[in-house]
Design an enzyme around this catalytic site. Structure first.
Site, PDB file in Angstrom:
ATOM      1  N   ALA A 239       7.619 -23.383   1.393  1.00 27.56           N
ATOM      2  CA  ALA A 239       8.838 -23.943   0.911  1.00 27.56           C
ATOM      3  C   ALA A 239       9.782 -23.148  -0.187  1.00 27.56           C
ATOM      4  O   ALA A 239       9.122 -22.441  -0.835  1.00 27.56           O
ATOM      5  CB  ALA A 239       8.456 -25.287   0.295  1.00 27.56           C
ATOM      6  N   LYS A 240      10.865 -22.921  -0.134  1.00 28.24           N
ATOM      7  CA  LYS A 240      11.883 -22.316  -0.817  1.00 28.24           C
ATOM      8  C   LYS A 240      12.490 -23.238  -1.868  1.00 28.24           C
ATOM      9  O   LYS A 240      13.247 -23.763  -1.668  1.00 28.24           O
ATOM     10  CB  LYS A 240      12.669 -21.659   0.140  1.00 28.24           C
ATOM     11  CG  LYS A 240      13.627 -20.498  -0.868  1.00 28.24           C
ATOM     12  CD  LYS A 240      14.296 -19.505   0.056  1.00 28.24           C
ATOM     13  CE  LYS A 240      15.272 -18.784  -0.750  1.00 28.24           C
ATOM     14  NZ  LYS A 240      14.384 -17.600  -1.342  1.00 28.24           N
ATOM     15  N   VAL A 241      11.443 -23.549  -2.883  1.00 22.15           N
ATOM     16  CA  VAL A 241      11.898 -24.577  -4.099  1.00 22.15           C
ATOM     17  C   VAL A 241      11.710 -23.927  -5.410  1.00 22.15           C
ATOM     18  O   VAL A 241      11.501 -23.073  -5.881  1.00 22.15           O
ATOM     19  CB  VAL A 241      10.707 -25.674  -3.830  1.00 22.15           C
ATOM     20  CG1 VAL A 241       9.226 -25.087  -4.400  1.00 22.15           C
ATOM     21  CG2 VAL A 241      10.796 -26.837  -4.629  1.00 22.15           C
TER      22      VAL A 241
END
Ligand code: PMP
Length: 308
Positions: free
Chosen positions: A158-160
């Site tokens: 996830a690119k969080v």
């Protein structure tokens, strides 16, 4: 590198002036990192701007939303249209595109389900992320004292926003030590990635890159490099890479949307190969830049023209 403001930002369905695209200080994302985002590039082709691997970036944005249970109120088609519209209205020839989906203001509870989910698309002009000389000569980097996260802390896929606090520690330490970037190891001591780039090594004519199990972001440039390398007949191995393999590599390079393909000429003060951009790195860079700069046929359908 101060960002250059564009005229308009797409914010929850409207194109608003840059200075009016603001967020409340009680926004959940500001306190707890609950934002997911993408970084995408549009390249200047002779016939107008073209976006690199737009569908894959939208896929990853939706993946990040799914993992963090954020119900983005727009469809894939609406996001695609909004990105195209934002580039058009700002009149960019080339730009960096930053879609961000985040939890807004409702509660200070860590569970942010009741917070409205906002969506914005920001575009800025961007040149070479690690500097123009970096692409030609390569950069000096160091192995970070900070590790990448363990897989059971937060998910690398996830690119969080919150995850980038780890990237900040890696990048700030590198800057303070006089390096262009840091290379983080994972919690088992194997090579993972840079603060915002994936990494490749060349060893005896083979390409090595950390596997997805090495706490890396599943980079879209990484996938593109693998495709181009295989097209050239290079063997590509995704594996666990011990730190010392870095020092012994013939060539090393970073890749990512912002960094594109950037050669590495030293790690921890140890010269890599001949201490300059290597031949396989050069071949891959040529193949990559020929496509995104329109000199070669877009044979993999990687480019989406912005013109209607
Ligand atoms: N790793 C990290 C931590 C990143 O932030 C990025 C940039 N998105 C990358 C790798 C490279 O991914 P991509 O090629 O999709 O930009």
């Amino acid at each position: 590198m101060t960002m250059q403001k564009a005229e308009k930002i797409w914010f929850d369905g409207d194109l608003v002036p840059w200075d009016q695209a603001t967020v409340h200080v009680a926004a959940h994302a500001l306190h707890y990192g609950s934002s997911v985002f993408e970084g995408i590039r549009a390249y200047a082709l002779p016939e107008g701007p073209a976006i690199f691997r737009l569908e894959e970036h939208i896929d990853r944005l939706l993946t990040s939303c799914k993992i963090y249970k954020m119900d983005m109120p727009y469809t894939r088609q609406e996001i695609r249209q909004a990105i195209l519209e934002t580039i058009r209205v700002n009149g960019h020839r080339a730009c960096y595109i930053r879609p961000v989906v985040f939890r807004g203001c409702d509660t200070f509870s860590v569970v942010g389900y009741t917070c409205p989910v906002h969506t914005s698309i920001i575009t800025i002009e961007m040149g070479q992320y690690l500097g123009p000389e970096a692409v030609q000569k390569g950069v000096d980097v160091g192995v970070s004292s900070w590790n990448r996260m363990a897989p059971n802390t937060y998910p690398a896929a996830a690119k969080v926003g919150g995850q980038y606090i780890n990237s900040q520690l890696i990048a700030m330490e590198a800057a303070d030590r006089g390096y262009a970037e840091g290379i983080a190891l994972n919690v088992n001591g194997f090579v993972s990635e840079g603060s915002g780039e994936n990494i490749f090594l060349v060893q005896d004519g083979r390409l090595l890159t950390p596997s997805l199990g090495s706490s890396i972001l599943n980079g879209i440039t990484r996938k593109s490099v693998v495709t181009l390398a295989e097209e050239m007949g290079l063997e590509v191995c995704e594996e666990f890479i011990p730190r010392e393999v870095l020092y012994l590599a013939d060539e090393i390079f970073f890749c990512g949307t912002a960094a594109e393909i950037t050669p590495i000429r030293s790690v921890d003060g140890i010269v890599i190969g001949a201490g300059e951009r290597g031949p396989i790195t050069t071949q891959l860079m040529d193949a990559f830049f020929d496509i995104v700069q329109g000199r070669a046929l877009d044979r993999y359908g990687w480019l989406t023209p912005v013109a209607a």
